[in-house]
Design a protein around this motif. Structure first.
Motif, PDB file in Angstrom:
ATOM      1  N   GLY A   3       0.788  -1.222   0.000  1.00 57.48           N
ATOM      2  CA  GLY A   3       0.000   0.000   0.000  1.00 57.48           C
ATOM      3  C   GLY A   3       0.819   1.271   0.000  1.00 57.48           C
ATOM      4  O   GLY A   3       0.347   2.324   0.426  1.00 57.48           O
ATOM      5  N   LEU A   4       2.063   1.205  -0.477  1.00 52.47           N
ATOM      6  CA  LEU A   4       2.940   2.378  -0.501  1.00 52.47           C
ATOM      7  C   LEU A   4       2.974   2.961  -1.910  1.00 52.47           C
ATOM      8  O   LEU A   4       2.965   2.227  -2.897  1.00 52.47           O
ATOM      9  N   ARG A   5       3.059   4.268  -1.981  1.00 55.08           N
ATOM     10  CA  ARG A   5       3.046   4.931  -3.281  1.00 55.08           C
ATOM     11  C   ARG A   5       4.094   6.030  -3.345  1.00 55.08           C
ATOM     12  O   ARG A   5       4.627   6.452  -2.336  1.00 55.08           O
ATOM     13  N   MET A   6       4.320   6.487  -4.540  1.00 53.80           N
ATOM     14  CA  MET A   6       5.278   7.566  -4.756  1.00 53.80           C
ATOM     15  C   MET A   6       4.627   8.900  -4.391  1.00 53.80           C
ATOM     16  O   MET A   6       3.490   9.162  -4.770  1.00 53.80           O
ATOM     17  N   PRO A   7       5.342   9.767  -3.652  1.00 56.59           N
ATOM     18  CA  PRO A   7       4.788  11.088  -3.339  1.00 56.59           C
ATOM     19  C   PRO A   7       4.479  11.876  -4.605  1.00 56.59           C
ATOM     20  O   PRO A   7       5.070  11.662  -5.661  1.00 56.59           O
ATOM     21  N   MET A   8       3.542  12.819  -4.481  1.00 60.95           N
ATOM     22  CA  MET A   8       3.066  13.550  -5.645  1.00 60.95           C
ATOM     23  C   MET A   8       4.169  14.343  -6.339  1.00 60.95           C
ATOM     24  O   MET A   8       4.200  14.415  -7.580  1.00 60.95           O
ATOM     25  N   ALA A   9       5.076  14.944  -5.576  1.00 67.83           N
ATOM     26  CA  ALA A   9       6.138  15.743  -6.200  1.00 67.83           C
ATOM     27  C   ALA A   9       6.984  14.880  -7.128  1.00 67.83           C
ATOM     28  O   ALA A   9       7.311  15.290  -8.255  1.00 67.83           O
ATOM     29  N   GLU A  10       7.350  13.667  -6.689  1.00 66.83           N
ATOM     30  CA  GLU A  10       8.135  12.772  -7.530  1.00 66.83           C
ATOM     31  C   GLU A  10       7.309  12.249  -8.700  1.00 66.83           C
ATOM     32  O   GLU A  10       7.817  12.035  -9.803  1.00 66.83           O
ATOM     33  N   ARG A  11       6.006  12.034  -8.480  1.00 70.52           N
ATOM     34  CA  ARG A  11       5.151  11.592  -9.586  1.00 70.52           C
ATOM     35  C   ARG A  11       5.172  12.600 -10.735  1.00 70.52           C
ATOM     36  O   ARG A  11       5.293  12.217 -11.907  1.00 70.52           O
ATOM     37  N   LEU A  12       5.039  13.867 -10.384  1.00 65.51           N
ATOM     38  CA  LEU A  12       5.025  14.899 -11.425  1.00 65.51           C
ATOM     39  C   LEU A  12       6.349  14.939 -12.179  1.00 65.51           C
ATOM     40  O   LEU A  12       6.371  15.130 -13.397  1.00 65.51           O
ATOM     41  N   VAL A  13       7.465  14.742 -11.458  1.00 64.07           N
ATOM     42  CA  VAL A  13       8.765  14.713 -12.131  1.00 64.07           C
ATOM     43  C   VAL A  13       8.811  13.563 -13.131  1.00 64.07           C
ATOM     44  O   VAL A  13       9.247  13.726 -14.282  1.00 64.07           O
ATOM     45  N   VAL A  14       8.344  12.383 -12.717  1.00 65.01           N
ATOM     46  CA  VAL A  14       8.339  11.219 -13.609  1.00 65.01           C
ATOM     47  C   VAL A  14       7.457  11.470 -14.821  1.00 65.01           C
ATOM     48  O   VAL A  14       7.857  11.245 -15.978  1.00 65.01           O
ATOM     49  N   ILE A  15       6.250  11.956 -14.584  1.00 64.58           N
ATOM     50  CA  ILE A  15       5.280  12.131 -15.668  1.00 64.58           C
ATOM     51  C   ILE A  15       5.776  13.149 -16.684  1.00 64.58           C
ATOM     52  O   ILE A  15       5.764  12.905 -17.903  1.00 64.58           O
ATOM     53  N   TYR A  16       6.242  14.298 -16.211  1.00 66.14           N
ATOM     54  CA  TYR A  16       6.679  15.340 -17.134  1.00 66.14           C
ATOM     55  C   TYR A  16       7.957  14.942 -17.868  1.00 66.14           C
ATOM     56  O   TYR A  16       8.155  15.309 -19.032  1.00 66.14           O
TER      57      TYR A  16
END
Length: 407
Positions: free
Chosen positions: A295-308
């Motif tokens: 149930g662990l996920r990547m924090p939103m700040a890192e998600r945005l870096v990955v996506i962009y």
């Protein structure tokens, strides 16, 4: 509870101060002790060179007796150093300013010099001339002051170095917290703007187009086909703006699917590509298990870096490499820290790829800076099967509250 916290905090501060004072004392003793050992050895050499050794030999003493005299000289000076160290520390010099420290060290050294000289002159082989006694006494006093002062100075310098290091660590921590707060605020504003664009603005545009459709129908019923066609043209224009410009802008502000996870957001991104482009994403088992089982996920700040970053890589592959196939592979790698992971992403395409082994980054430059700031790496080069390959590694701390939904 407040009173208890107030009492506990000073107690912790006093405990930390006690530990710090103990460490400084150990440093002072170690440095001063080393100085006095060296000085004791030097005094034995001075005793021999000044005539003590020759006197012992002249008196036809045995080798054991000569050696014993030298050992006694050594022990006397070592004892002198121990007395200076113990006597100085008894006055707690590390809690005083330097003028007071020097007064304490000088006074203790002067007092300790008296029994030292009496002990040295009691040795039969020790020269008893006035010059020797004055020289050895002066050097002993100077050695006590210099040796102990050097120890106190070393303790102060080490303490200053530790304080400076602690200050820098605290500044770095404050800076990191400030950056995190700015990131959180940026994400909050992005979500707010996204909701306004994706929800409110699009709803208003849909309402306007529906109204214009009714106006066009009324004009057509009244036989004004030209004006009805013009209204329908503007309706189509508004619909294009809603579908293309507003949706694109809302995605740029906050990618669709980002709340669910990087995989969903990248899938949304790839579905927006032209149908002639074969695009896919493959998510590794370790990251799937990390999300599904723990149930662990990547924090939103890192998600945005990955996506962009993936979006920039795909855009470059299509625009510059004229790729027709794009494959995104991603997985998580564990680290020594159980909560710390590295998100590894590789974007391969079948385009022309970069011709330079170390291509210059343009649009990817800002993504590189964001990734490196977080301790990651990014590399652009040729793929193993032709085309281009963008690979980056982004450390992140797994967070059970990073978002809702599986990713």
């Amino acid at each position: 509870m407040a009173g208890l916290s107030a009492r506990v905090a000073p107690a912790r501060g006093r405990a930390a101060e006690t530990v710090l004072l103990r460490d400084r004392t150990r440093i002072a003793v170690a440095v001063a002790g080393a100085n006095f050992v060296l000085y004791a050895l030097m005094t034995v050499a001075g005793w021999a060179g000044w005539g003590g050794l020759q006197t012992a030999i002249t008196h036809e003493r045995s080798a054991l007796g000569v050696t014993l005299d030298g050992v006694v000289v050594l022990v006397v000076n070592l004892a002198f150093g121990a007395v200076v160290i113990a006597g100085t520390l008894a006055f707690r010099p590390l809690s005083r300013r330097w003028p007071a420290r020097l007064v304490v060290v000088t006074g203790v050294s002067a007092v300790a010099s008296v029994p030292r000289m009496l002990a040295l002159t009691a040795i039969s082989s020790t020269p008893t001339g006035g010059a020797y006694v004055a020289a050895v006494g002066t050097l002993g006093l100077a050695a006590g002051v210099v040796g102990m002062s050097a120890g106190l100075l070393s303790a102060s310098l080490v303490d200053q170095a530790r304080t400076e290091q602690q200050r820098r660590e605290e500044e770095a921590l404050r800076a990191a917290r400030a950056v995190e707060e700015l990131q959180d605020e940026e994400i909050r504003v992005r979500r707010l703007v996204f909701d306004q664009l994706h929800g409110t603005l699009q709803f208003h545009l849909v309402t306007v187009t529906a109204g214009l459709d009714r106006v066009a129908e009324q004009l057509a019923s009244a036989g004004d086909d030209d004006r009805a066609a013009e209204v329908r043209h503007w309706t189509e224009t508004i619909e294009e703006i809603r579908e293309e410009d507003v949706r694109s802008l809302s995605h740029s502000v906050f990618p669709s699917g980002a709340d669910l996870g990087p995989q969903e957001a990248i899938e949304v991104l790839l579905r927006r590509l032209p149908p002639q482009v074969d695009a896919s994403i493959e998510l590794g088992d370790r990251y799937r298990d990390l999300v599904a089982r723990e149930g662990l996920r990547m924090p939103m700040a890192e998600r945005l870096v990955v996506i962009y970053t993936v979006e920039e890589a795909v855009t470059n592959a299509l625009r510059h490499g004229r790729a027709r196939t794009v494959t995104v592979r991603a997985d998580a790698e564990p680290t020594a820290d159980a909560d710390r992971w590295v998100f590894v992403t590789v974007v391969d395409d079948d385009g022309t790829g970069p011709t330079d082994p170390a291509p210059e980054l343009h649009g990817l430059r800002r993504h590189l800076e964001r990734i490196e700031y977080r301790g990651g790496t990014l590399a652009l080069g040729a793929g193993p099967d032709g085309g281009g390959r963008l690979a980056f590694r982004l450390p992140f701390t797994a967070d059970p509250a990073a978002g809702d939904g599986a990713s």
